[in-house]
Design an enzyme around this catalytic site. Structure first.
Site, PDB file in Angstrom:
ATOM      1  N   SER A 205       1.045  -1.527   0.252  1.00  0.00           N
ATOM      2  CA  SER A 205       0.104  -0.378  -0.486  1.00  0.00           C
ATOM      3  C   SER A 205       1.127   1.433  -0.173  1.00  0.00           C
ATOM      4  O   SER A 205       2.044   1.451  -0.473  1.00  0.00           O
ATOM      5  CB  SER A 205      -1.238   0.041   1.175  1.00  0.00           C
ATOM      6  OG  SER A 205      -1.514   1.044   1.017  1.00  0.00           O
ATOM      7  N   ASN A 206       0.377   2.794   0.018  1.00  0.00           N
ATOM      8  CA  ASN A 206       1.344   3.852   0.469  1.00  0.00           C
ATOM      9  C   ASN A 206       1.069   4.859   1.389  1.00  0.00           C
ATOM     10  O   ASN A 206      -0.567   4.195   1.839  1.00  0.00           O
ATOM     11  CB  ASN A 206       0.895   4.552  -1.188  1.00  0.00           C
ATOM     12  CG  ASN A 206      -0.148   4.396  -1.275  1.00  0.00           C
ATOM     13  OD1 ASN A 206      -0.415   4.832  -0.875  1.00  0.00           O
ATOM     14  ND2 ASN A 206      -0.807   3.543  -2.514  1.00  0.00           N
ATOM     15  N   ALA A 207       1.642   5.811   1.484  1.00  0.00           N
ATOM     16  CA  ALA A 207       0.655   6.388   2.560  1.00  0.00           C
ATOM     17  C   ALA A 207      -0.091   7.577   2.128  1.00  0.00           C
ATOM     18  O   ALA A 207      -0.592   7.951   3.301  1.00  0.00           O
ATOM     19  CB  ALA A 207       2.138   7.595   2.814  1.00  0.00           C
ATOM     20  N   ALA A 272      -3.911   6.987  -4.470  1.00  0.00           N
ATOM     21  CA  ALA A 272      -3.148   7.070  -5.015  1.00  0.00           C
ATOM     22  C   ALA A 272      -3.109   5.178  -5.124  1.00  0.00           C
ATOM     23  O   ALA A 272      -3.273   4.405  -4.317  1.00  0.00           O
ATOM     24  CB  ALA A 272      -2.396   6.920  -3.648  1.00  0.00           C
TER      25      ALA A 272
END
Ligand code: CTP
Length: 395
Positions: A205-207, A272
């Site tokens: 995943s990402n921030a 995102a």
């Protein structure tokens, strides 16, 4: 402003006398004016002045007609609240959510846009407390009409003089226009990260937090749009009033967007989306004794590019999170994904993610460019919608 309901809050500064001239201008522009005065304002100007100008009763106390619960009725009926002039004291109370008189009760109970025109002595305006309070209100979405530099009641020259009448009328008119400028539009927004499972407990995943997309959804609702929000995993709450579809993976998001895209007139992709997913998802938790050597990945669908490939009149806006060659990279995406505009977000370091202040530049066509400046994601959502409305109407 014909027939629009404006609530004018007058607080206790010497500039209160100028609020009477403003009231007259608003009435001449067709506004239906409710005036609420604080007790200190009445020491500077009489309620009768405003009553004569508005041809309506002026409200001065939360206790005058308790059985009518006046603050709730006033808060519900108005389409904009404008506080002119706003003293340091009222600004401080609003920043904290204190409601100890009729005006502060109305503001707390109202969902209408808030316009604040500070006017005070230079030292009070420049005091850190006032500056912090104004920043809090601005970040929350209030429109601050900055005071001017000029002659002050103290017979000094300095900052703190109430903004000119034209600027005040323009701010109130702009706030009113914004409450309806997306009426009839059906807006679709993707937001948040996606999660691509490796096994039942691990994922890629990402921030991203989803904050910018949620703020854009909130603002679109306030402007009269119908909103579809396709939201990846985030602890944040979507705004009430948006039709929210919660998704986990990029493939879920792509499917949800395809399903929801019918009849949509404006789409904004803030999500995102993970570009890759693990080629295999393990059914059971991978043990450390399994010592995986490599993680094989495969490409995820591009949700935005898929929308662009079949856009058919849809006004399509992408986001570009970049750390280098920001605008050149974004223009390449604008073209490749068939977008009408792209918002460029500098995500170097901490910027761009979560609740921290952000900065955006909007690009369109071969050389269209508008710097939306920096600010909270709520402020940027309002500025981005202003720009989209303008671009779309010029199309
Ligand atoms: N986007 C999307 N689906 C993807 C990847 C991106 O919908 N699988 C959307 C994002 O929501 C954003 C825009 O495309 O609006 C740009 O995303 P970004 O990751 O910055 O661009 P990419 O196309 O992935 O290009 P690169 O990774 O090379 O920067």
């Amino acid at each position: 402003m014909n027939g629009r309901r404006v609530l004018l809050g007058v607080t206790g500064g010497i500039a209160a006398y100028k609020a009477a001239a403003l009231a007259s201008r608003l009435v001449q522009a067709g506004a239906v004016l409710d005036v609420v005065m604080t007790a200190d304002a009445e020491r500077f100007v009489g309620a009768a002045t405003f009553a004569a100008l508005a041809r309506r009763p002026v409200h001065t106390s939360a206790w005058e007609r308790v059985h009518e619960i006046p603050h709730i009725a006033l808060a519900r009926e108005c389409e904009v609240v404008a506080i002119v002039p706003a003293t340091a004291n009222t600004i401080a109370k609003l920043a904290l959510g204190i409601a100890d008189d009729l005006l502060t009760n109305v503001v707390l109970a109202s969902r209408a846009p808030l316009v604040i025109a500070p006017a005070m002595n230079t030292a009070m305006l420049e005091h850190e407390a006032t500056r912090t309070n104004l920043a809090v209100l601005r970040a929350r979405g209030a429109i601050i009409v900055d005071p001017e530099v000029g002659f002050l009641a103290e017979r000094e020259h300095g900052a703190g003089r109430l903004a000119g009448e034209d600027a005040l009328v323009a701010a109130i008119g702009g706030a009113l226009r914004r409450t309806r400028d997306l009426a009839g539009e059906r807006v679709l927004i993707t937001a948040g990260p996606t999660r691509e499972p490796i096994d039942p407990v691990r994922f890629l995943s990402n921030a991203a937090s989803g904050t910018q997309g949620i703020e854009l959804a909130r603002e679109a609702l306030a402007r009269g749009a119908e909103v579809e929000l396709v939201l990846g995993p985030t602890p944040l709450e979507p705004p009430a009033g948006a039709r929210t579809t919660r998704v986990v993976t990029a493939r879920d998001m792509d499917a949800a967007v395809r399903e929801r895209a019918r009849g949509v007139t404006i789409a904004i992709a803030t999500a995102a989306v993970a570009d890759w997913r693990p080629a295999t998802t393990h059914e059971h938790k991978v043990k450390k004794t399994d010592d995986p050597q490599a993680l094989a990945l495969e490409r995820n669908p591009d949700v935005l590019a898929n929308l662009g490939a079949s856009k058919d009149g849809l006004f399509l806006v992408g986001f570009a999170a970049e750390t280098q060659a920001l605008e050149a990279n974004a223009r390449e995406k604008l073209e490749r994904k068939h977008l009408d505009a792209i918002a460029v977000n500098d995500v170097t370091g901490e910027r761009g993610f979560g609740g921290v202040p952000n900065a955006l530049v909007l690009l369109w066509g071969s050389d269209g460019r508008k710097d939306l400046g920096s600010g909270s994601k709520r402020e940027l959502a309002a500025r981005l919608w202003d720009a989209i409305v303008e671009l779309k109407s010029a199309r």
